[in-house]
Design an enzyme around this catalytic site. Structure first.
Site, PDB file in Angstrom:
ATOM      1  N   ILE A   8     -25.542  40.913  -2.696  1.00  0.00           N
ATOM      2  CA  ILE A   8     -25.622  41.919  -1.654  1.00  0.00           C
ATOM      3  C   ILE A   8     -24.391  42.816  -1.819  1.00  0.00           C
ATOM      4  CG2 ILE A   8     -25.626  42.265   0.867  1.00  0.00           C
ATOM      5  CD1 ILE A   8     -26.763  39.363   1.056  1.00  0.00           C
ATOM      6  N   ASN A  10     -22.475  44.761  -0.060  1.00  0.00           N
ATOM      7  CA  ASN A  10     -21.336  44.829   0.862  1.00  0.00           C
ATOM      8  C   ASN A  10     -20.557  43.523   0.966  1.00  0.00           C
ATOM      9  OD1 ASN A  10     -23.297  43.462   2.223  1.00  0.00           O
ATOM     10  ND2 ASN A  10     -23.155  44.619   4.125  1.00  0.00           N
ATOM     11  N   CYS A  11     -20.917  42.538   0.162  1.00  0.00           N
ATOM     12  CA  CYS A  11     -20.216  41.246   0.135  1.00  0.00           C
ATOM     13  C   CYS A  11     -18.865  41.418  -0.576  1.00  0.00           C
ATOM     14  CB  CYS A  11     -21.084  40.225  -0.597  1.00  0.00           C
ATOM     15  SG  CYS A  11     -20.244  38.719  -1.066  1.00  0.00           S
ATOM     16  N   ASP A  12     -17.794  40.907   0.033  1.00  0.00           N
ATOM     17  CA  ASP A  12     -16.452  41.036  -0.553  1.00  0.00           C
ATOM     18  C   ASP A  12     -16.343  40.380  -1.927  1.00  0.00           C
ATOM     19  OD1 ASP A  12     -15.533  42.498   1.580  1.00  0.00           O
ATOM     20  OD2 ASP A  12     -14.652  40.772   2.611  1.00  0.00           O
ATOM     21  N   LYS A  15     -17.917  42.553  -4.508  1.00  0.00           N
ATOM     22  CA  LYS A  15     -17.040  43.692  -4.816  1.00  0.00           C
ATOM     23  C   LYS A  15     -15.950  43.288  -5.807  1.00  0.00           C
ATOM     24  CE  LYS A  15     -17.788  46.026  -0.412  1.00  0.00           C
ATOM     25  NZ  LYS A  15     -17.243  46.243   0.941  1.00  0.00           N
TER      26      LYS A  15
END
Length: 115
Positions: A8, A10-12, A15
């Site tokens: 996903i 927007n998962c840190d 990223k």
């Protein structure tokens, strides 16, 4: 070498993993669970390669919202069904490098994979 990252955006952790791959100039495809979806075959493949207990994200809010009965009665079949229904319950990222699956992200782990 073919690299696919599943997760996903927007998962840190996703990223951080993307940043690491970009810094190493490694080309990869990103499979977004929300846009491209998840199906029974995909989750079953992840679980067969990595073990369903490893694939199931027990730290996330989605898992914590399950009833105690659901948590107590988890097995591969119902865990896979839950992950297909709620892709946020799949630990991230899952990385497919050629034909080998890897889960999670740590810089030293990625360095070893791509050594």
């Amino acid at each position: 070498m073919t690299i696919t990252m599943y997760g996903i955006p927007n998962c840190d952790t996703i990223k951080k993993a993307k940043k690491w791959l970009d810094a190493e100039n490694l080309a990869y495809e990103f499979h977004d669970y929300r846009k491209q979806g998840v199906d029974l075959q995909m989750v079953t493949t992840f679980c067969n390669a990595l073990g369903w207990e490893n694939v199931l994200n027990k730290r996330g809010t989605t898992f914590r919202q399950l009833s105690q009965e659901q948590k107590d009665n988890l097995n591969q079949d119902n865990a896979v069904a839950l992950m297909v229904e709620q892709p946020a319950m799949i630990k991230r990222p899952i990385l497919l490098v050629n034909d080998s699956y890897h889960i999670g992200f740590k810089a030293d782990q990625y360095a070893a994979i791509f050594a």
